[in-house]
Design a protein around this motif. Sequence first.
Motif, mmCIF file in Angstrom:
data_model
loop_
_atom_site.group_PDB
_atom_site.id
_atom_site.type_symbol
_atom_site.label_atom_id
_atom_site.label_comp_id
_atom_site.label_asym_id
_atom_site.label_seq_id
_atom_site.Cartn_x
_atom_site.Cartn_y
_atom_site.Cartn_z
ATOM 1 N N PRO A 143 0.788 -1.243 0.000
ATOM 2 C CA PRO A 143 0.000 0.000 0.000
ATOM 3 C C PRO A 143 0.817 1.290 0.000
ATOM 4 C CG PRO A 143 -0.935 -1.588 1.532
ATOM 5 C CD PRO A 143 0.372 -2.164 1.070
ATOM 6 N N GLY A 144 1.997 1.280 0.560
ATOM 7 C CA GLY A 144 2.765 2.525 0.633
ATOM 8 C C GLY A 144 3.853 2.655 -0.407
ATOM 9 N N GLN A 145 3.831 1.826 -1.445
ATOM 10 C CA GLN A 145 4.907 1.830 -2.449
ATOM 11 C C GLN A 145 4.939 3.182 -3.158
ATOM 12 O OE1 GLN A 145 6.079 1.770 -5.558
ATOM 13 N NE2 GLN A 145 7.419 0.002 -5.804
ATOM 14 N N PRO A 146 5.999 3.987 -2.955
ATOM 15 C CA PRO A 146 5.982 5.358 -3.467
ATOM 16 C C PRO A 146 5.851 5.469 -4.986
ATOM 17 C CG PRO A 146 7.697 5.106 -1.801
ATOM 18 C CD PRO A 146 7.188 3.737 -2.109
ATOM 19 N N ARG A 147 6.570 4.605 -5.719
ATOM 20 C CA ARG A 147 6.493 4.709 -7.176
ATOM 21 C C ARG A 147 5.099 4.371 -7.690
ATOM 22 N NH1 ARG A 147 11.966 2.805 -10.316
ATOM 23 N NH2 ARG A 147 13.400 4.236 -9.265
ATOM 24 N N ALA A 148 4.485 3.381 -7.077
ATOM 25 C CA ALA A 148 3.133 3.010 -7.499
ATOM 26 C C ALA A 148 2.135 4.108 -7.147
ATOM 27 C CB ALA A 148 2.728 1.685 -6.859
ATOM 28 N N LEU A 149 2.295 4.722 -5.980
ATOM 29 C CA LEU A 149 1.421 5.839 -5.614
ATOM 30 C C LEU A 149 1.542 6.972 -6.632
ATOM 31 C CD1 LEU A 149 2.004 5.967 -1.748
ATOM 32 C CD2 LEU A 149 -0.182 5.499 -2.891
ATOM 33 N N HIS A 150 2.783 7.275 -7.015
ATOM 34 C CA HIS A 150 3.008 8.344 -7.979
ATOM 35 C C HIS A 150 2.445 7.961 -9.343
ATOM 36 C CE1 HIS A 150 6.050 11.410 -9.865
ATOM 37 N NE2 HIS A 150 4.804 11.621 -10.242
ATOM 38 N N GLY A 151 2.726 6.743 -9.795
ATOM 39 C CA GLY A 151 2.203 6.310 -11.082
ATOM 40 C C GLY A 151 0.694 6.328 -11.127
ATOM 41 N N ARG A 152 0.069 5.873 -10.040
ATOM 42 C CA ARG A 152 -1.405 5.859 -9.993
ATOM 43 C C ARG A 152 -1.956 7.281 -9.999
ATOM 44 N NH1 ARG A 152 -5.816 5.964 -10.704
ATOM 45 N NH2 ARG A 152 -7.538 4.655 -9.941
ATOM 46 N N ALA A 153 -1.270 8.210 -9.352
ATOM 47 C CA ALA A 153 -1.691 9.608 -9.374
ATOM 48 C C ALA A 153 -1.573 10.186 -10.781
ATOM 49 C CB ALA A 153 -0.855 10.426 -8.388
ATOM 50 N N VAL A 165 -5.976 15.107 -7.338
ATOM 51 C CA VAL A 165 -5.343 15.931 -6.296
ATOM 52 C C VAL A 165 -5.082 15.083 -5.051
ATOM 53 C CG1 VAL A 165 -5.697 17.844 -4.698
ATOM 54 C CG2 VAL A 165 -6.233 18.133 -7.122
ATOM 55 N N ALA A 166 -6.085 14.342 -4.617
ATOM 56 C CA ALA A 166 -5.934 13.518 -3.413
ATOM 57 C C ALA A 166 -4.842 12.468 -3.601
ATOM 58 C CB ALA A 166 -7.261 12.847 -3.072
ATOM 59 N N ARG A 167 -4.737 11.922 -4.782
ATOM 60 C CA ARG A 167 -3.725 10.896 -5.033
ATOM 61 C C ARG A 167 -2.312 11.489 -5.004
ATOM 62 N NH1 ARG A 167 -5.224 5.902 -6.048
ATOM 63 N NH2 ARG A 167 -7.410 5.483 -6.542
ATOM 64 N N PHE A 168 -2.147 12.703 -5.521
ATOM 65 C CA PHE A 168 -0.829 13.330 -5.412
ATOM 66 C C PHE A 168 -0.512 13.692 -3.968
ATOM 67 C CE2 PHE A 168 -0.921 13.885 -10.045
ATOM 68 C CZ PHE A 168 0.389 13.522 -10.328
ATOM 69 N N ASN A 175 6.383 10.283 0.120
ATOM 70 C CA ASN A 175 7.737 10.663 -0.308
ATOM 71 C C ASN A 175 7.751 12.142 -0.683
ATOM 72 O OD1 ASN A 175 10.335 10.835 -1.249
ATOM 73 N ND2 ASN A 175 9.973 9.669 -3.123
ATOM 74 N N LYS A 176 8.020 12.977 0.288
ATOM 75 C CA LYS A 176 8.038 14.419 0.021
ATOM 76 C C LYS A 176 9.246 14.839 -0.812
ATOM 77 C CE LYS A 176 5.220 16.295 3.755
ATOM 78 N NZ LYS A 176 4.499 15.046 4.027
ATOM 79 N N GLY A 177 10.188 13.929 -1.013
ATOM 80 C CA GLY A 177 11.372 14.264 -1.798
ATOM 81 C C GLY A 177 11.249 13.946 -3.276
ATOM 82 N N ASP A 178 10.045 13.634 -3.734
ATOM 83 C CA ASP A 178 9.837 13.298 -5.145
ATOM 84 C C ASP A 178 9.500 14.573 -5.921
ATOM 85 O OD1 ASP A 178 9.007 12.461 -7.617
ATOM 86 O OD2 ASP A 178 7.705 10.854 -6.881
ATOM 87 N N PRO A 179 10.460 15.143 -6.664
ATOM 88 C CA PRO A 179 10.196 16.417 -7.329
ATOM 89 C C PRO A 179 9.115 16.317 -8.396
ATOM 90 C CG PRO A 179 12.302 15.518 -8.044
ATOM 91 C CD PRO A 179 11.834 14.674 -6.904
ATOM 92 N N ASP A 180 9.085 15.204 -9.141
ATOM 93 C CA ASP A 180 8.078 15.068 -10.184
ATOM 94 C C ASP A 180 6.673 15.009 -9.595
ATOM 95 O OD1 ASP A 180 9.918 15.136 -12.239
ATOM 96 O OD2 ASP A 180 10.180 12.969 -12.268
ATOM 97 N N TRP A 182 5.697 16.703 -6.991
ATOM 98 C CA TRP A 182 5.309 18.088 -6.699
ATOM 99 C C TRP A 182 4.805 18.777 -7.968
ATOM 100 C CZ3 TRP A 182 4.306 19.821 -2.090
ATOM 101 C CH2 TRP A 182 4.953 19.270 -0.981
ATOM 102 N N LEU A 183 5.474 18.545 -9.091
ATOM 103 C CA LEU A 183 4.997 19.138 -10.343
ATOM 104 C C LEU A 183 3.653 18.564 -10.743
ATOM 105 C CD1 LEU A 183 8.097 19.471 -12.694
ATOM 106 C CD2 LEU A 183 6.799 21.277 -11.586
ATOM 107 N N GLY A 184 3.473 17.260 -10.545
ATOM 108 C CA GLY A 184 2.175 16.659 -10.824
ATOM 109 C C GLY A 184 1.082 17.251 -9.966
ATOM 110 N N TYR A 185 1.415 17.549 -8.719
ATOM 111 C CA TYR A 185 0.447 18.165 -7.807
ATOM 112 C C TYR A 185 0.043 19.549 -8.320
ATOM 113 C CZ TYR A 185 -1.498 19.382 -3.175
ATOM 114 O OH TYR A 185 -2.320 19.745 -2.133
ATOM 115 N N VAL A 186 1.012 20.302 -8.837
ATOM 116 C CA VAL A 186 0.697 21.599 -9.435
ATOM 117 C C VAL A 186 -0.296 21.421 -10.587
ATOM 118 C CG1 VAL A 186 1.636 23.517 -10.790
ATOM 119 C CG2 VAL A 186 2.857 22.717 -8.759
ATOM 120 N N GLU A 187 -0.015 20.468 -11.478
ATOM 121 C CA GLU A 187 -0.900 20.232 -12.620
ATOM 122 C C GLU A 187 -2.281 19.796 -12.156
ATOM 123 O OE1 GLU A 187 0.766 17.982 -15.989
ATOM 124 O OE2 GLU A 187 2.620 17.938 -14.809
ATOM 125 N N ALA A 188 -2.325 18.934 -11.153
ATOM 126 C CA ALA A 188 -3.620 18.442 -10.677
ATOM 127 C C ALA A 188 -4.444 19.565 -10.053
ATOM 128 C CB ALA A 188 -3.403 17.312 -9.669
#
Length: 570
Positions: A143-153, A165-168, A175-180, A182-188
């Motif tokens: 459930p907490g796999q960071p790459r999968a969370l990001h990919g699903r978002a 938005v909630a998924r990002f 993983n607050k250190g994932d720069p991509d 943060w950019l996805g969150y901006v887009e969302a």
Amino acid sequence: MAAGSVSLSATQYRSRAHALAQEGRADAALEELERGVAEHPESGPLANSAGDFAMRAGDPEKAARHFANAVKLDGENSDFAINLSIALTALGRFQEAIAVLERHEEHCSRDPRYCSARANAARSSGDLAEAQRWYDLCLAAAPGQPRALHGRARVALERGDSDAVARFEATLDANKGDPDAWLGYVEALDAAGRRDEARGLAEQLVAQASHWIAALRALAQLRVGSGEHDFDDHFATAATQRPDDPSIPQAHVDMLEQHDRFADALAISKKAERAFPDLPQFRLRTATLAGYLGETDRADARYSALTQQDPARWLMEARFRLQTGECDRAAKLLDQLLEERPGDIAGWAARDLLWRLQGDERADWLHGQEGLVQLVELPDAKQVLADAVPLLHRLHDSSAFPLGQSLRGGTQTRGILFRRPEPELRRLHDCLTAALETYRSKLPSADPAHPLLRHRDKPWAITSSWSVRLDGGGDHHTAHLHPEGIVSSALYCELPPEMRDGSGTERAGWIELGRPPAKMHVELDAITALEPREGFLALFPSTLYHGTRPFAGGRRMTVAFDVTAPSDAA
């Protein structure tokens, strides 16, 4: 092996490579592993390790060769297969990556690493439904796999789902250190209509990392979408803060050029040329921009002083030599370019202009053959558009003027249109595919020398797709190319009354084919112009410049897409 040398086992080679890597000698570690592979060609684990180190070195092509060897040696090892699929995905060979994984699906469908690799390959191939399924399986197992969370978002954002938005936010919690992310969150946030929050977050990202080009562009998109003229001045601020980083002025120049601000772009390029005298790209950009501004003496001097020999220089100088009427010099440059890159769309477009200026009959072969330009009716157009047009308007209502596109006014939908899940768009996609086959059936015979007809009988795919909505009173497309495809398109979904009944000014809103961009200063008319008709597609080779004429009033909405031949990358 040299006489008297001591043979090492496969395990020893791997141990030595890891020791070298721990010393910071990654290149030596890879060389050691490749010596081991040569000495122990039967060792799947050794081949797999060599692939792993090649991936770490940023060489997925070499990695794929080693991983493929490991899979050949031990086809039951799912780790080898997963590694091969990851390398193939990095190379853009998505269907091959999926095929490798499918052979292990029965035993690995609950393995988080397998599910993540399968999801990444599916998302990269454009199959967002499959990507969603495999990301969800990955997250069910971990459930907490960071790459999968990001990919699903990312899937949620690309499909236009309301939970993006909630998924990002969940991704960033993990993983607050994932720069991509943060950019996805901006887009969302922007896609959800929370534009002030998106703007504020983008400004924070730029303030914290002024060298981050993607964040600088994201902020510029938000600013241009808000109608700001000086949407780019944060690039200048970033360049002041990072005076040793050439990527900032380079991105700034690119963006200003795309918005026809040639004088501003030239000033920045000249300044960067002085700051980075050893980098040839700014000398080339200065020459190009001077030509766009009509400063032919300055441009000529700059081009003549260039020492770089590469496709970028050959293309830009060839265009300039067309501007000055030096057709022989342009021809030599284009011959060099197309010998190295035979499928280069921009190079063929420039060659079209050259041949037309020279009165060369090959211009008719390139674009004048009957069937290359067609207006094709969309199957079941009335019902398909009745369903799709209201949805497209809703998407435009939450879209903005895009950064760095050919639009001058209007809006363009976000992302890749046909990756969205709505059934109205799936039906539209299927009908466009059928219309495309009608177009193909009326093309001239296959011709291996022709940039489009060489692909006539190969598999085609619709890749990039979007919708544009223009309002009367000046909105239009400037002349441009789509260099990633072989066929370009415009489906007329909705037209203002003056276009439907012919009451407007002459050729208002028509698409013109073959007229070069004004910035090139090449005096050629369009080869042809097509009158828009609702429910019809304009289809033509991507090697043709195309743009639209302004119109007085009402709305004009189109869907456009690029066609590629994935089986032939040349």
